[in-house]
Design an enzyme around this catalytic site. Sequence first.
Site, PDB file in Angstrom:
ATOM      1  N   ASP A 146       0.535  -0.569  -4.964  1.00  0.00           N
ATOM      2  CA  ASP A 146      -0.837  -0.088  -5.206  1.00  0.00           C
ATOM      3  C   ASP A 146      -1.010   1.265  -4.531  1.00  0.00           C
ATOM      4  O   ASP A 146      -1.060   1.351  -3.303  1.00  0.00           O
ATOM      5  CB  ASP A 146      -1.842  -1.101  -4.660  1.00  0.00           C
ATOM      6  CG  ASP A 146      -3.270  -0.738  -5.028  1.00  0.00           C
ATOM      7  OD1 ASP A 146      -3.479   0.320  -5.664  1.00  0.00           O
ATOM      8  OD2 ASP A 146      -4.185  -1.507  -4.682  1.00  0.00           O
ATOM      9  N   LYS A 164     -13.342  -6.239  -8.682  1.00  0.00           N
ATOM     10  CA  LYS A 164     -13.956  -6.448  -7.367  1.00  0.00           C
ATOM     11  C   LYS A 164     -15.440  -6.747  -7.592  1.00  0.00           C
ATOM     12  O   LYS A 164     -16.123  -6.019  -8.314  1.00  0.00           O
ATOM     13  CB  LYS A 164     -13.775  -5.207  -6.495  1.00  0.00           C
ATOM     14  CG  LYS A 164     -12.319  -4.937  -6.128  1.00  0.00           C
ATOM     15  CD  LYS A 164     -12.187  -3.682  -5.277  1.00  0.00           C
ATOM     16  CE  LYS A 164     -10.839  -3.643  -4.562  1.00  0.00           C
ATOM     17  NZ  LYS A 164      -9.682  -3.459  -5.460  1.00  0.00           N
ATOM     18  N   ASP A 216      -7.483  -0.404 -11.310  1.00  0.00           N
ATOM     19  CA  ASP A 216      -8.423  -0.967 -10.340  1.00  0.00           C
ATOM     20  C   ASP A 216      -9.643  -0.053 -10.176  1.00  0.00           C
ATOM     21  O   ASP A 216     -10.687  -0.290 -10.779  1.00  0.00           O
ATOM     22  CB  ASP A 216      -7.696  -1.189  -8.998  1.00  0.00           C
ATOM     23  CG  ASP A 216      -8.594  -1.757  -7.908  1.00  0.00           C
ATOM     24  OD1 ASP A 216      -9.822  -1.826  -8.103  1.00  0.00           O
ATOM     25  OD2 ASP A 216      -8.084  -2.132  -6.836  1.00  0.00           O
ATOM     26  N   GLU A 229       0.041  -0.093  -9.577  1.00  0.00           N
ATOM     27  CA  GLU A 229      -1.424  -0.200  -9.601  1.00  0.00           C
ATOM     28  C   GLU A 229      -2.087   1.131  -9.285  1.00  0.00           C
ATOM     29  O   GLU A 229      -1.777   1.763  -8.277  1.00  0.00           O
ATOM     30  CB  GLU A 229      -1.882  -1.282  -8.613  1.00  0.00           C
ATOM     31  CG  GLU A 229      -3.410  -1.457  -8.591  1.00  0.00           C
ATOM     32  CD  GLU A 229      -3.873  -2.769  -7.973  1.00  0.00           C
ATOM     33  OE1 GLU A 229      -3.069  -3.727  -7.931  1.00  0.00           O
ATOM     34  OE2 GLU A 229      -5.029  -2.841  -7.535  1.00  0.00           O
ATOM     35  N   LYS A 250       0.848  -1.190   0.000  1.00  0.00           N
ATOM     36  CA  LYS A 250       0.000   0.000   0.000  1.00  0.00           C
ATOM     37  C   LYS A 250       0.890   1.249   0.000  1.00  0.00           C
ATOM     38  O   LYS A 250       1.542   1.554   1.005  1.00  0.00           O
ATOM     39  CB  LYS A 250      -0.925  -0.027   1.219  1.00  0.00           C
ATOM     40  CG  LYS A 250      -2.000  -1.102   1.109  1.00  0.00           C
ATOM     41  CD  LYS A 250      -2.943  -0.801  -0.032  1.00  0.00           C
ATOM     42  CE  LYS A 250      -3.700  -2.003  -0.507  1.00  0.00           C
ATOM     43  NZ  LYS A 250      -4.483  -1.754  -1.720  1.00  0.00           N
TER      44      LYS A 250
HETATM   45 MG    MG Z   1      -6.074  -1.932  -5.914  1.00  0.00          MG
END
Ligand code: MG
Length: 367
Positions: free
Chosen positions: A193, A265, A241, A218, A165
């Site tokens: 990401d 997702k 994403d 990402e 992250k």
């Molecule tokens: Mg992501």
Amino acid sequence: MRITRISAYRVELPLHEGSYKWSGGNAVTVFDSTVVRVDTDAGLTGWGEVCPLGPAYLPAYAAGVRAGLAELGPHLLGEDPLELGKLNRRMDAALKGHPYVKSPVDMACWDLLGKAAGLPVCVLLGGRYGDDFGLYRAISQEPPAAMAAKVAGYRAEGYRRFQLKVGGDPDVDIERIRAVAAELKPGDRLVADANTGWRVDEALRVVRAVRDVDVYIEQPCPSYEDCLTVRRATDHPFVLDEVVDSVGMIVRGHADRAMDVVNLKISKLGGLTKARQARDLCATLGIGMTLEDSWGGDIVTAAIAHLAHSCPPEYLFTATDFNSYVTVSVAPDAPRRANGRLAAGTAPGLGVTPDPAALGEPVLVVG
Ligand code: MG
């Protein structure tokens, strides 16, 4: 078969690690998940779940799930839960947008379809490929050394994909990527990401500074156009994403060569029906996929397992086992990670049997 009642349960999911932090100073300590039960006139019951990553991540929030179900639910009473295409059109006609509200209903109806057919959902979604599939581990945003120190433990749990992250201070993020990359072993994959957290200039500085590192980048920036600018300035493998919320965005991104991998997702797209459509389009186009959800517990993890286990394996980059991140289990028979890998259940439907004691009383009943 007809839908006779839709019930929602609120479940709190605390984290084993205490909190989960990502870009922009965002953090969650206890996830607010909604489990949905769909009852039918045939005596079969289907189960679904949706859990937003707090209210600041996607246009979704936990109380909005329940408000949306109160609005949507009455339109679904009397509908056939087994006719998933028709049911999705009914949901889209009754409530514009709000895909995350529809996701647990669609998921529960796939559970019903599987139970009615006597087949696990992964078979209905295309077929079971191999024994299991590989998972990634998200590394919560911390100082660089703390994040690097987590890698060995996660690898000991079997993970070989690590999603870092970032999306914070770009100078610190450069250190984060370098510190974690130094811990990698052959065969590991690293994803940085940013969760939309960088401006274009910041993202350009980061990708230039880690040019020699084997890392996927990402969703660096909030908008598709800004991500495309970064993509065209780097040769790192590139993942989109947050902006990929429809089949139309996949088509657009593919035409622009805007990404190599997409993160799909289930609730971002609106359920398993639409996630399957997106997944199969990506497989046909040759786009890699991370298959997961925004968050969740046992039922979301089971749905991910069926979606990922039925994905052609050469296009499955990785997937997530959210139920291993949280301390509460609502369905003891849900799939569990083993050596960093997960497998869909073999029982009909999603293969989950929620424990009434873990669910408590419903917070919403329609019908
Ligand atoms: Mg992501």
